[in-house]
Design a protein around this motif. Structure first.
Motif, PDB file in Angstrom:
ATOM      1  N   CYS A 269       0.813  -1.212   0.000  1.00  0.00           N
ATOM      2  CA  CYS A 269       0.000   0.000   0.000  1.00  0.00           C
ATOM      3  C   CYS A 269       0.851   1.268   0.000  1.00  0.00           C
ATOM      4  CB  CYS A 269      -0.930   0.013   1.206  1.00  0.00           C
ATOM      5  SG  CYS A 269      -2.225  -1.234   1.119  1.00  0.00           S
ATOM      6  N   ARG A 270       2.031   1.221   0.577  1.00  0.00           N
ATOM      7  CA  ARG A 270       2.871   2.413   0.674  1.00  0.00           C
ATOM      8  C   ARG A 270       3.688   2.673  -0.585  1.00  0.00           C
ATOM      9  NH1 ARG A 270       5.151   2.144   6.855  1.00  0.00           N
ATOM     10  NH2 ARG A 270       3.118   2.354   7.840  1.00  0.00           N
ATOM     11  N   ARG A 271       3.720   1.774  -1.518  1.00  0.00           N
ATOM     12  CA  ARG A 271       4.534   1.963  -2.723  1.00  0.00           C
ATOM     13  C   ARG A 271       4.031   3.118  -3.573  1.00  0.00           C
ATOM     14  NH1 ARG A 271       5.133  -4.250  -4.611  1.00  0.00           N
ATOM     15  NH2 ARG A 271       6.394  -4.915  -2.849  1.00  0.00           N
ATOM     16  N   ASP A 272       2.728   3.275  -3.663  1.00  0.00           N
ATOM     17  CA  ASP A 272       2.161   4.331  -4.499  1.00  0.00           C
ATOM     18  C   ASP A 272       1.400   5.301  -3.603  1.00  0.00           C
ATOM     19  OD1 ASP A 272       1.417   5.819  -6.659  1.00  0.00           O
ATOM     20  OD2 ASP A 272      -0.241   4.519  -7.226  1.00  0.00           O
ATOM     21  N   ALA A 273       2.129   6.258  -3.070  1.00  0.00           N
ATOM     22  CA  ALA A 273       1.528   7.194  -2.127  1.00  0.00           C
ATOM     23  C   ALA A 273       0.884   8.394  -2.824  1.00  0.00           C
ATOM     24  CB  ALA A 273       2.583   7.684  -1.140  1.00  0.00           C
ATOM     25  N   GLY A 274       1.062   8.543  -4.106  1.00  0.00           N
ATOM     26  CA  GLY A 274       0.476   9.662  -4.826  1.00  0.00           C
ATOM     27  C   GLY A 274       1.469  10.279  -5.782  1.00  0.00           C
ATOM     28  N   MET A 275       1.105  11.433  -6.295  1.00  0.00           N
ATOM     29  CA  MET A 275       1.958  12.092  -7.273  1.00  0.00           C
ATOM     30  C   MET A 275       3.122  12.787  -6.585  1.00  0.00           C
ATOM     31  SD  MET A 275      -0.520  13.690 -10.187  1.00  0.00           S
ATOM     32  CE  MET A 275      -1.229  14.941  -9.178  1.00  0.00           C
ATOM     33  N   VAL A 276       4.230  12.868  -7.296  1.00  0.00           N
ATOM     34  CA  VAL A 276       5.378  13.618  -6.804  1.00  0.00           C
ATOM     35  C   VAL A 276       5.304  15.032  -7.362  1.00  0.00           C
ATOM     36  CG1 VAL A 276       6.858  11.607  -6.502  1.00  0.00           C
ATOM     37  CG2 VAL A 276       6.821  12.771  -8.691  1.00  0.00           C
ATOM     38  N   THR A 277       6.179  15.890  -6.905  1.00  0.00           N
ATOM     39  CA  THR A 277       6.143  17.302  -7.281  1.00  0.00           C
ATOM     40  C   THR A 277       6.225  17.508  -8.786  1.00  0.00           C
ATOM     41  OG1 THR A 277       7.187  17.825  -5.176  1.00  0.00           O
ATOM     42  CG2 THR A 277       7.233  19.521  -6.862  1.00  0.00           C
ATOM     43  N   SER A 278       7.065  16.746  -9.461  1.00  0.00           N
ATOM     44  CA  SER A 278       7.192  16.926 -10.907  1.00  0.00           C
ATOM     45  C   SER A 278       5.898  16.555 -11.629  1.00  0.00           C
ATOM     46  CB  SER A 278       8.352  16.089 -11.455  1.00  0.00           C
ATOM     47  OG  SER A 278       8.129  14.710 -11.215  1.00  0.00           O
ATOM     48  N   GLU A 279       5.176  15.558 -11.121  1.00  0.00           N
ATOM     49  CA  GLU A 279       3.905  15.199 -11.737  1.00  0.00           C
ATOM     50  C   GLU A 279       2.865  16.296 -11.505  1.00  0.00           C
ATOM     51  OE1 GLU A 279       3.431  11.449  -9.782  1.00  0.00           O
ATOM     52  OE2 GLU A 279       4.050  10.351 -11.574  1.00  0.00           O
ATOM     53  N   TYR A 280       2.864  16.900 -10.311  1.00  0.00           N
ATOM     54  CA  TYR A 280       1.975  18.027 -10.057  1.00  0.00           C
ATOM     55  C   TYR A 280       2.298  19.182 -11.007  1.00  0.00           C
ATOM     56  CZ  TYR A 280      -0.134  16.249  -5.764  1.00  0.00           C
ATOM     57  OH  TYR A 280      -0.847  15.524  -4.861  1.00  0.00           O
ATOM     58  N   ALA A 281       3.569  19.466 -11.184  1.00  0.00           N
ATOM     59  CA  ALA A 281       3.979  20.568 -12.056  1.00  0.00           C
ATOM     60  C   ALA A 281       3.523  20.314 -13.490  1.00  0.00           C
ATOM     61  CB  ALA A 281       5.490  20.746 -12.004  1.00  0.00           C
ATOM     62  N   MET A 282       3.703  19.101 -13.986  1.00  0.00           N
ATOM     63  CA  MET A 282       3.284  18.787 -15.350  1.00  0.00           C
ATOM     64  C   MET A 282       1.765  18.867 -15.479  1.00  0.00           C
ATOM     65  SD  MET A 282       5.972  18.531 -17.041  1.00  0.00           S
ATOM     66  CE  MET A 282       5.307  17.951 -18.572  1.00  0.00           C
ATOM     67  N   GLY A 283       1.045  18.433 -14.455  1.00  0.00           N
ATOM     68  CA  GLY A 283      -0.412  18.529 -14.470  1.00  0.00           C
ATOM     69  C   GLY A 283      -0.888  19.968 -14.491  1.00  0.00           C
ATOM     70  N   ILE A 284      -0.233  20.814 -13.709  1.00  0.00           N
ATOM     71  CA  ILE A 284      -0.598  22.239 -13.677  1.00  0.00           C
ATOM     72  C   ILE A 284      -0.292  22.895 -15.017  1.00  0.00           C
ATOM     73  CG2 ILE A 284       0.025  24.467 -12.645  1.00  0.00           C
ATOM     74  CD1 ILE A 284       0.317  22.939  -9.982  1.00  0.00           C
ATOM     75  N   ILE A 285       0.867  22.585 -15.599  1.00  0.00           N
ATOM     76  CA  ILE A 285       1.227  23.153 -16.900  1.00  0.00           C
ATOM     77  C   ILE A 285       0.218  22.731 -17.965  1.00  0.00           C
ATOM     78  CG2 ILE A 285       2.944  23.058 -18.755  1.00  0.00           C
ATOM     79  CD1 ILE A 285       5.077  22.972 -16.503  1.00  0.00           C
ATOM     80  N   ALA A 286      -0.170  21.466 -17.953  1.00  0.00           N
ATOM     81  CA  ALA A 286      -1.156  20.980 -18.927  1.00  0.00           C
ATOM     82  C   ALA A 286      -2.503  21.668 -18.725  1.00  0.00           C
ATOM     83  CB  ALA A 286      -1.300  19.469 -18.807  1.00  0.00           C
ATOM     84  N   ALA A 287      -2.926  21.841 -17.480  1.00  0.00           N
ATOM     85  CA  ALA A 287      -4.203  22.484 -17.196  1.00  0.00           C
ATOM     86  C   ALA A 287      -4.196  23.949 -17.620  1.00  0.00           C
ATOM     87  CB  ALA A 287      -4.526  22.374 -15.707  1.00  0.00           C
ATOM     88  N   VAL A 288      -3.101  24.646 -17.363  1.00  0.00           N
ATOM     89  CA  VAL A 288      -2.995  26.056 -17.766  1.00  0.00           C
ATOM     90  C   VAL A 288      -2.982  26.170 -19.281  1.00  0.00           C
ATOM     91  CG1 VAL A 288      -1.469  28.073 -17.748  1.00  0.00           C
ATOM     92  CG2 VAL A 288      -1.915  26.828 -15.633  1.00  0.00           C
ATOM     93  N   GLY A 289      -2.276  25.269 -19.948  1.00  0.00           N
ATOM     94  CA  GLY A 289      -2.251  25.278 -21.410  1.00  0.00           C
ATOM     95  C   GLY A 289      -3.630  25.049 -21.990  1.00  0.00           C
ATOM     96  N   PHE A 290      -4.361  24.101 -21.435  1.00  0.00           N
ATOM     97  CA  PHE A 290      -5.715  23.838 -21.908  1.00  0.00           C
ATOM     98  C   PHE A 290      -6.626  25.030 -21.644  1.00  0.00           C
ATOM     99  CE2 PHE A 290     -10.015  22.093 -21.307  1.00  0.00           C
ATOM    100  CZ  PHE A 290     -10.205  21.570 -22.576  1.00  0.00           C
ATOM    101  N   ALA A 291      -6.478  25.657 -20.474  1.00  0.00           N
ATOM    102  CA  ALA A 291      -7.293  26.830 -20.152  1.00  0.00           C
ATOM    103  C   ALA A 291      -7.012  27.977 -21.114  1.00  0.00           C
ATOM    104  CB  ALA A 291      -7.032  27.265 -18.718  1.00  0.00           C
TER     105      ALA A 291
END
Length: 59
Positions: free
Chosen positions: A9-31
């Protein structure tokens, strides 16, 4: 058994900072793309026509 389950259960604790950054960049680009499309002349005129038609409808 319990420790093995905890380890799995502890192997996949969630997104790391770089994944958050890429998600934010993609969301801003789409917006920005969506904003450009909605504010373009033809789309803006169509949306304004729809709103005016809805506001002038008789009840």
């Amino acid at each position: 058994m319990t420790q093995r389950l905890r380890g799995v259960c502890r192997r996949d604790a969630g997104m790391v900072t770089s994944e958050y950054a890429m998600g934010i960049i993609a969301a801003v680009g789409f917006a920005l793309l969506l904003y450009e499309v909605v504010t373009s002349g033809q789309v803006k005129a169509e949306l304004q026509g729809i709103v005016e038609k809805a506001l002038s409808a008789r009840m």
